[in-house]
Every structure is written in structure tokens, then in C-alpha cells.
Design an enzyme around this catalytic site. Structure first.
Site, PDB file in Angstrom:
ATOM      1  CB  CYS A  51      38.055  80.047  35.412  1.00  0.00           C
ATOM      2  SG  CYS A  51      37.732  78.909  34.052  1.00  0.00           S
TER       3      CYS A  51
ATOM      4  CG  HIS B  36      34.030  82.288  35.713  1.00  0.00           C
ATOM      5  ND1 HIS B  36      35.156  83.062  35.518  1.00  0.00           N
ATOM      6  CD2 HIS B  36      34.139  81.246  34.850  1.00  0.00           C
ATOM      7  CE1 HIS B  36      35.912  82.520  34.587  1.00  0.00           C
ATOM      8  NE2 HIS B  36      35.331  81.413  34.170  1.00  0.00           N
TER       9      HIS B  36
ATOM     10  CD  GLU C  63      35.180  85.903  37.549  1.00  0.00           C
ATOM     11  OE1 GLU C  63      35.711  85.506  36.506  1.00  0.00           O
ATOM     12  OE2 GLU C  63      34.946  85.142  38.521  1.00  0.00           O
TER      13      GLU C  63
END
Length: 290
Positions: free
Chosen positions: A110, A204, A206
Site C-alpha cells: 500500500c 495488503h 499482510e
């Protein structure tokens, strides 16, 4: 034989301002950098991880450390607008430039991708099509991306957790566009600059679905203003579906209602790009390439 990650040294660079860190912790229990700490502890057992906040005026590396002393640097998401000339932005960009100059490979999601773009000479702007909230849909690799190790294992089209109001406008010289979708042209890229290499995605990989739900709730008013929902109650209803799927990932009914498959619901598949980055680091070292 699996190569061990013990002994690797990772630095997590979290450019969220203090107030954003506090808000995120209240919402989901961890800041964006702490999410990376938790994830890397699972994906790279035995690795040493340090976290810094380069946008803060009082930020500092641990005594005696430099970016070049780490095996990799991970850049988290952040609400910073990289096209604004603020002290926080200037400090974050300077740290990214120092990372490039150190030759230490980096990965970012991001705002991490946007930060690397600006540091290397590209530009960032507000999303032309409005926020990409909850999930980025139908991401497809470019010809370069289909051959790139960061996207190894991804299907021809896939979805990923995503919530952003800014996007990369122009990639810098030395960059390769790896994936796009209809909402955001630059969904994944490799940037080589000043002796360093960066792999990054606009989405994202993660975060967990609980963090997607938290992000929707934190940005409910903005999502209504942008026309993605008619009321905060509609945002809450969507967030509740996502949160329930986080709690019960095998609920096919919830995945169906959200239009998601195992590229999002399965944590290993969701984290593909980060695992591929670590694998490339173990196999090829700081160049990330043969």
C-alpha cells in the site's frame, strides 16, 4: 531441504503517524508495523525483527544499526499522502532513499509501494476511481508479472485485501509494472533504484480479515462520502460479514456473499507475495534474482 530463516535480520519501517497507530491499535489491537512483526514471526521463525517509525521526528534505528545491516526492510501501510510536502512525508521518503542506497532489498504494501515510487522519482495521486475498499478485485499480472517470482503461485486473476485512497500515478525509471486491475493501474511493481531493489503491492497481503473489517469501520464516513455505501450502517454490515469470516474461515456462505475464494480466505495464499519475497531472499540474497 528447506532453508532456515534463523539468523535473518529484518527491519520493519512503519510510517503511520502516532495518532494513526493509536487509532489502529484501538480498532484491531496492533499498528501496521506490529502486524508485520507478527506475520514475520510466523513466516520466518528465528529471524530477528526490529521496528522503526521513520515518519516520526524522534525516530531512530537501534544503536549501532544502519539499513545496510539488515537482510531486508519491510514498509507497512500508512495514511500519509505522499504527494503532500509535510515533515512526516519528507522523513519517510528520506528513509526509503537511504534504504535504496544501502542496497538492502525491501518489500512494501500500500503506502509502502507509494513511498518507494516517490523516493525513486515517480508520482502518487488520489485514486482516480475513488477508494478501493475492502478487497481489490480481479487483479491480473502483466506479461512481466507472470514471469516475476513475487507473483509465483497467483492465478490468472485474484482478489486481495485492500483499502486505499491514493495510488501510483507514474512509476519511476527502473520500475516494472507487474499487476493491475480496473480500479488501480499499479497493483504490483518492482523498482530498482540507486543500487537497491524493492518489491511492492498496492494491496495488503499482510493483514487478516479482522483488519479489513477494522479498516472499513475506521473509514466508514469516507466510504459513505465516496458513494460506496449509503450509510455507516451499510458499512458496518459489510464489516460484520468480513469479521465473521475471519472468525469462521470455513464458512462458505460468508465467502459466497462476499465474493471471495481461497486467495483471500486461506492465510497462506493471501500472504503469497511476502512468502515469495522471503524465499527469493534466501535463494538469491540481496539481488533477489539469479
Amino acid at each position: 531441504m528447506k532453508v532456515t530463516t534463523a539468523g535473518l535480520r529484518f527491519l520493519i519501517a512503519e510510517s503511520e503517524p502516532p495518532e494513526a497507530r493509536d487509532e489502529r491499535r484501538k480498532s484491531v489491537g496492533r499498528s501496521s508495523g506490529e502486524t508485520y512483526l507478527d506475520l514475520l514471526a510466523r513466516l520466518a521463525p528465528g529471524a530477528t525483527c526490529h521496528r522503526v517509525t521513520p515518519a516520526d521526528a524522534d525516530s531512530a534505528l537501534p544503536p549501532g544499526e544502519t539499513p545496510g545491516g539488515y537482510d531486508a526492510v519491510f514498509f507497512s501501510g500508512s495514511p500519509l499522502a505522499l504527494y503532500e510536502e509535510t515533515p512526516e512525508v519528507r522523513r519517510a521518503v528520506a528513509f526509503m532513499r537511504a534504504t535504496f542506497a544501502s542496497g538492502t532489498p525491501a518489500f512494501g504494501s500500500c503506502a509502502g509501494l507509494q513511498l518507494a515510487t516517490v523516493a525513486a522519482g515517480g508520482t502518487v495521486r488520489r485514486n482516480l476511481h475513488g477508494p478501493e475498499a475492502g478487497f481489490a478485485r480481479r487483479i491480473t499480472a502483466t506479461e512481466s508479472g507472470r514471469a516475476h517470482p513475487m507473483l509465483a503461485g497467483r492465478p490468472a486473476a485474484y482478489d486481495a485485501p485492500s483499502i486505499h485512497t491514493d495510488e501510483v500515478e507514474t512509476l519511476p525509471a527502473g520500475a516494472s509494472l507487474l499487476a493491475s486491475n480496473r480500479g488501480t493501474t499499479v497493483q504490483a511493481a518492482e523498482i530498482r533504484h540507486d543500487g537497491g531493489v524493492f518489491w511492492g503491492v498496492q494491496y495488503h497481503p499482510e493483514i487478516g480479515l479482522d483488519e479489513v473489517a477494522g479498516a472499513l469501520r475506521r473509514q466508514a464516513d469516507d466510504l459513505v462520502e465516496s458513494g460506496l455505501a449509503l450509510s455507516p450502517a451499510e458499512v458496518e454490515a459489510q464489516a460484520a460479514l468480513v469479521e465473521n469470516l475471519h472468525r469462521e474461515p470455513d464458512r462458505r456462505d460468508l465467502a459466497w456473499r462476499l465474493g471471495l475464494d481461497d486467495q483471500v480466505t486461506d492465510p497462506e495464499r493471501r500472504q503469497t507475495e511476502i512468502q515469495n519475497f522471503i524465499d527469493a531472499l534466501l535463494r538469491y540474497g540481496r539481488s533477489l534474482a539469479p
